[in-house]
Design a protein around this motif. Structure first.
Motif, short mmCIF file in Angstrom:
data_model
loop_
_atom_site.label_atom_id
_atom_site.label_comp_id
_atom_site.label_asym_id
_atom_site.label_seq_id
_atom_site.Cartn_x
_atom_site.Cartn_y
_atom_site.Cartn_z
N ASP A 157 6.23 5.63 4.59
CA ASP A 157 5.54 6.89 4.30
C ASP A 157 4.31 7.00 5.19
N LEU A 165 1.22 8.19 7.13
CA LEU A 165 0.18 9.16 6.81
C LEU A 165 0.19 10.30 7.83
N GLY A 183 0.80 -1.22 0.00
CA GLY A 183 0.00 0.00 0.00
C GLY A 183 0.83 1.27 0.00
N GLN A 184 0.22 2.35 0.46
CA GLN A 184 0.82 3.67 0.31
C GLN A 184 1.90 3.97 1.34
N GLU A 185 2.13 3.07 2.29
CA GLU A 185 3.20 3.30 3.28
C GLU A 185 4.59 3.11 2.66
#
Length: 563
Positions: A115, A117, A64-66
């Motif tokens: 990354d 949030l 995912g976006q991490e």
């Protein structure tokens, strides 16, 4: 028996191979010798990782976006390392071929990148941090489980030596995967994790994973909740919630589940998911995803639109939580017709003709545990072992360590195999991984151990165990040098355990305030009174106790307090 370093317990993969070229370039002698001596491997565990192995295990897409993803000038995919399971598995797969080379334990202390949030609170949640990783490889699941228990015990000993309140909780394996997992927490009111624990039996679990026994008495929030929106009222009219002696109106949260089409076409199937809980319960995303697949949740039907994009809903599912039928037996899934008309809010999102053409299959209803537990829920262990409803309590905590029993999650896709003692077909290595967040641990200890004066370091991790402060008087400065030597001999340890504050431009009072702020466990004060009496004052930072010691009492005092 004294500890001894042994080659048999160390990974030293020497090679007789003549390494001459790499990527078309001739190797210099240092490259050749580092490779032959087993001190270096190309792409071992660096900070910048290639995507190749992550794509093999499926984590390139699932993390995912991490994950920090980037490309080099040639367009090749890379990532900044959030963890190293793929890399270390690949390394061991190339170096190990026989059961005689197992078990193996390899560790590193290095930087990780995620990354976040909501990066905040200094070292507690940052995008870059230091971590200690341990990766283990065993010949069987039984041996891997023994290793797991040994490491968990070692982590418990570490936590105990820190001397701050801690908890060990059953946990979800998350994106790392595996079959068994525990989190190690330092208890703190600023912690982001909620732990549920039972005072009677000691059961502790992270809120994400906790399974609680629902109370028989319903809360006011559960019985008085009412829906007003169009879509929830329409779902209620379908009568999918079991009837009980007390009518509980469901609270809904919506989401989108995307799955591969049954005909293996490139097109995804989009399922609109409605999760129904009682009014006093929140949806547990981890439990929901484990039950039906990875669901992207939204706060309302309107907020589903960005999740869908240009796609339309192909089918619908209602997940009915146990909180809506407490005390009743689990119910079987069922398929339902949803009628010819849909509420306005839904009609623009779905392929109405598809759903209505699936006679008896337009709507799937499933029942299960999809809610977050909360204080007052019963302990599942006490119910099973004693038949009693022991209420659990909640505690805020900071996660500083995590252990995972991985099994073959990584060894299979990366072909980490060995030849067993039977000499038959190769078998996959059984793995485990274990992490301690060093930078987060630093901040967590301070959160749990400080006062209005400053930090109170536990002796096991203090930068220096003893600080010697002195007045600016020349005689005191000279005496402090001798005190330093006496304390150092008494502790029989590295010189880093003792530090002398010999600053000439500051007063004794200023130095003492600094010592309390920094948090040295012990402070020895060599004040002007020493010149008259020959005595020093010793202060204990944690308890505030003070001792006045004559010169010949200093060494035995600290000898008694060796770690």
């Amino acid at each position: 028996m004294a500890f001894r370093h042994r080659v048999s317990k160390t990974l030293v993969p020497t090679s007789k191979q003549k390494f001459i070229h790499v990527a078309g370039q001739e190797m210099v002698p240092s490259q050749q010798l580092l490779l032959r001596a087993g001190m270096m491997r190309q792409l071992s565990m660096p900070n910048l990782l290639t995507s190749e192995h992550w794509k093999k295990t499926g984590r390139w897409e699932s993390t995912g976006q991490e994950m920090f993803k980037l490309r080099d000038r040639k367009g090749t995919d890379f990532l900044l390392a959030p963890t190293h399971e793929e890399e270390v598995t690949t390394l061991i797969a190339k170096e190990v071929s026989s059961y005689r080379q197992l078990p193996i334990r390899v560790y590193q202390i290095g930087r990780k990148f995620r990354d976040e949030l909501r990066a905040r609170s200094g070292l507690l949640r940052g995008k870059e941090f230091l971590m200690k990783d341990l990766y283990t490889f065993d010949v069987s699941e039984e041996e891997a489980m023994k290793t797991y228990d040994e490491v968990v015990l070692a982590y418990r000993r570490i936590m105990k030596r820190l001397g701050v309140p801690y908890a060990v909780a059953e946990a979800d394996t998350g994106n790392i995967g595996g079959t068994h997992s525990h989190e190690f927490h330092i208890l703190s009111r600023v912690g982001e994790d909620s732990l549920l624990s039972c005072a009677s039996c000691g059961y502790t679990s992270n809120e994400e994973r906790a399974i609680g026994i629902l109370p028989t008495t319903l809360s006011k929030a559960a019985t008085k909740f009412r829906n007003k929106e169009q879509v929830p009222l329409w779902i209620e009219s379908l009568d999918v919630v079991p009837r009980s002696s007390v009518r509980i109106n469901p609270k809904f949260q919506f989401g989108v589940l995307k799955t591969t089409s049954e005909d293996n076409s490139a097109q995804e199937l989009c399922t609109l998911v409605a999760v129904a809980t009682s009014g006093d319960r929140e949806v547990n995303e981890v439990k929901l995803s484990k039950a039906i697949g990875k669901v992207e949740l939204a706060e309302s039907v309107e907020e589903l639109k960005p999740l869908l994009g240009e796609a339309k809903v192909d089918c619908m599912m209602i997940c009915v939580d146990q909180s809506l039928y407490p005390g009743q037996a689990p119910m079987r899934p069922k398929d339902m017709d949803i009628g010819e008309t849909l509420p306005e809010d839904l009609s623009s999102l779905v392929h109405s003709h598809k759903i209505n053409s699936q006679k008896g299959k337009g709507l799937k209803v499933v029942y299960g545990d999809y809610h977050n537990c909360k204080p007052g829920d019963g302990c599942p262990h006490c119910l099973k072992n004693k038949g009693s409803h022991e209420p659990m309590e909640t505690t805020r905590a900071i996660e500083i360590g995590h252990t995972f029993m991985l099994g073959t999650k990584y060894s299979k896709p990366l072909n980490a195999v060995f030849m067993p003692a039977t000499g038959q077909a190769p078998e996959y290595m059984q793995m485990g991984c274990y992490g301690l967040g060093i930078t987060r641990l630093l901040a967590s200890i301070i959160e749990a151990s400080h006062d209005h004066k400053g930090i109170i370091w536990p002796e096991a991790v203090a930068p220096f165990r003893v600080v010697i402060v002195t007045s600016e008087d020349e005689g005191c400065v000279s005496a402090a040098e001798n005190v330093y030597d006496v304390v150092h001999r008494a502790l029989e340890s590295r010189s880093a355990d003792v530090i002398l504050d010999d600053r000439s431009e500051t007063t004794l009072g200023f130095k003492m305030k600094d010592a309390e702020l920094i948090g040295y466990p012990w402070m020895v004060v060599v004040g002007k009174g020493f010149l008259r009496t020959g005595k020093v004052e010793v202060q204990h930072r944690k308890t505030g106790e003070k001792w006045t010691l004559a010169w010949d009492a200093i060494q035995p005092f600290f000898q008694e307090r060796r770690l």
